[in-house]
Write an enzyme that holds these catalytic residues in place. Sequence first.
Site, PDB file in Angstrom:
ATOM      1  N   CYS A 151      85.595   8.151  21.884  1.00 13.55           N
ATOM      2  CA  CYS A 151      84.531   9.026  21.385  1.00 13.55           C
ATOM      3  C   CYS A 151      84.626  10.342  22.159  1.00 13.55           C
ATOM      4  O   CYS A 151      85.393  10.459  23.127  1.00 13.55           O
ATOM      5  CB  CYS A 151      83.172   8.373  21.633  1.00 13.55           C
ATOM      6  SG  CYS A 151      82.895   8.114  23.403  1.00 13.55           S
ATOM      7  N   HIS A 154      73.552  -2.642  33.904  1.00 15.16           N
ATOM      8  CA  HIS A 154      74.605  -1.783  33.354  1.00 15.16           C
ATOM      9  C   HIS A 154      74.454  -0.381  33.967  1.00 15.16           C
ATOM     10  O   HIS A 154      73.330   0.116  34.106  1.00 15.16           O
ATOM     11  CB  HIS A 154      74.494  -1.721  31.823  1.00 15.16           C
ATOM     12  CG  HIS A 154      75.636  -0.973  31.200  1.00 15.16           C
ATOM     13  ND1 HIS A 154      75.682   0.408  31.176  1.00 15.16           N
ATOM     14  CD2 HIS A 154      76.773  -1.404  30.629  1.00 15.16           C
ATOM     15  CE1 HIS A 154      76.809   0.786  30.592  1.00 15.16           C
ATOM     16  NE2 HIS A 154      77.493  -0.296  30.245  1.00 15.16           N
ATOM     17  N   GLU A 200      74.742   2.591  32.902  1.00 15.96           N
ATOM     18  CA  GLU A 200      73.958   3.580  32.148  1.00 15.96           C
ATOM     19  C   GLU A 200      72.461   3.313  32.302  1.00 15.96           C
ATOM     20  O   GLU A 200      71.654   4.243  32.469  1.00 15.96           O
ATOM     21  CB  GLU A 200      74.346   3.581  30.661  1.00 15.96           C
ATOM     22  CG  GLU A 200      73.566   4.645  29.890  1.00 15.96           C
ATOM     23  CD  GLU A 200      73.893   4.698  28.404  1.00 15.96           C
ATOM     24  OE1 GLU A 200      75.017   4.337  28.012  1.00 15.96           O
ATOM     25  OE2 GLU A 200      73.001   5.107  27.643  1.00 15.96           O
ATOM     26  N   SER A 206      82.754  -3.406  28.982  1.00 19.80           N
ATOM     27  CA  SER A 206      82.404  -2.301  28.097  1.00 19.80           C
ATOM     28  C   SER A 206      81.313  -2.739  27.116  1.00 19.80           C
ATOM     29  O   SER A 206      81.572  -3.524  26.191  1.00 19.80           O
ATOM     30  CB  SER A 206      83.654  -1.838  27.334  1.00 19.80           C
ATOM     31  OG  SER A 206      83.282  -0.995  26.280  1.00 19.80           O
TER      32      SER A 206
HETATM   33  O1  0CH Z   1      79.998   0.890  26.535  1.00 19.13           O
HETATM   34  P1  0CH Z   1      79.777   1.162  27.961  1.00 19.13           P
HETATM   35  O2  0CH Z   1      78.492   1.904  28.219  1.00 19.13           O
HETATM   36  O3  0CH Z   1      79.851  -0.069  28.832  1.00 19.13           O
HETATM   37  O4  0CH Z   1      80.885   2.170  28.499  1.00 19.13           O
HETATM   38  P2  0CH Z   1      82.395   2.421  28.142  1.00 19.13           P
HETATM   39  O5  0CH Z   1      83.059   1.214  27.633  1.00 19.13           O
HETATM   40  O6  0CH Z   1      82.985   3.077  29.332  1.00 19.13           O
HETATM   41  O7  0CH Z   1      82.366   3.456  26.935  1.00 19.13           O
HETATM   42  C1  0CH Z   1      81.971   4.763  27.091  1.00 19.13           C
HETATM   43  C2  0CH Z   1      80.507   4.956  27.006  1.00 19.13           C
HETATM   44  C3  0CH Z   1      80.002   5.699  28.202  1.00 19.13           C
HETATM   45  C4  0CH Z   1      78.531   5.963  28.214  1.00 19.13           C
HETATM   46  O8  0CH Z   1      77.904   5.972  26.980  1.00 19.13           O
HETATM   47 FE1  SF4 Z   2      80.726   7.965  23.851  1.00 22.50          FE
HETATM   48 FE2  SF4 Z   2      78.753   6.961  25.322  1.00 22.50          FE
HETATM   49 FE3  SF4 Z   2      78.752   9.511  24.699  1.00 22.50          FE
HETATM   50 FE4  SF4 Z   2      78.337   7.691  22.824  1.00 22.50          FE
HETATM   51  S1  SF4 Z   2      77.011   8.158  24.567  1.00 22.50           S
HETATM   52  S2  SF4 Z   2      79.618   9.533  22.652  1.00 22.50           S
HETATM   53  S3  SF4 Z   2      79.686   6.023  23.531  1.00 22.50           S
HETATM   54  S4  SF4 Z   2      80.279   8.447  25.971  1.00 22.50           S
END
Ligand code: 0CH
Ligand code: SF4
Length: 316
Positions: free
Chosen positions: A17, A129, A131, A228
Amino acid sequence: MTKSPLTLYLAAPRGFCAGVDRAIKIVEMALSKWGAPVYVRHEIVHNKYVVDALRDQGAVFVEELDECPDDRPVIFSAHGVPKAVPAAAAKREMIYVDATCPLVSKVHIEAERHHANGLQMVMIGHAGHPETVGTMGQLPEGEVILVETADDVASIAPRDPNKLAFITQTTLSVDDTADVVAALNARFPAIIGPHKEDICYATTNRQEAVKAMATKTKAMLVIGAPNSSNSKRLVEVGAKAGCSYAQLVQRAADIDWRALEGIDSIGITAGASAPEVLINEVIDAFKDRYDVTEEVIETAVENVEFKVPRVLRTPA
Ligand code: 0CH
Ligand code: SF4
């Protein structure tokens, strides 16, 4: 030996993303601006392949700021950090770059705004988590109550049920979150919230594509890491949408070929932190074993891009 025919459905969108792309770029640009080592607090994104590749270029991954020296730059991961972290870095006069996704930062700002208006927050998210820890850490202790499920809503005890707002993690299941929001609205009719929730465009789009893919095939692989959140949600969404076989794999070596014996189709998707190279590796592994016909299941087109922080756009 002739290969059996297999239809490989490819979800679109899948994989990186805009927030992940930006976070990785931030580490790479920091390395080229300041040289190695550059410290990164927490995995920049939850993917071992990405982390290993950056480590090879000179990034040092740590869990806490205490593990970083004062005189090297530090980057905060895409998931966000509690307010205390940049505050501690500033106090130590460190160079720090925040790779928090702008869509996560937006939730932080929402929380602060509601707090300034005298509202207590309810956060829908997964306990522990990063976040969730980062978002809850935008406000003083006790100002954010965490709920993980609709059932949790019955047992929370806010200060004033009429002065509440809710926020969410960005990578939750859209459908499960709708149930939690409904439970919150039912118990606290005055609660204020975003239009639906704070789940980001990338999470939403990847889940939609999985649902569409599940109408075509009963087997699905999600490329992503076990830590993730958004990748794990894709597996759950696939299973809920009717895939009797929905598995998370980090890369091709994890595929359980025996479990796939007899299939004539499979869906492939990837979490927002899974790089294209691993997706191609999985596709190639299928091509080695089957006579593959690819079909793309496209439910959305993404063209989101986020700029890197200004400090990295200027020379050292
Ligand atoms: O899906 P999470 O939040 O565990 O994180 P990721 O796999 O590193 O993907 C990117 C999302 C980062 C924050 O939204
Ligand atoms: Fe990607 Fe997390 Fe941002 Fe969504 S909030 S665009 S999953 S990094």
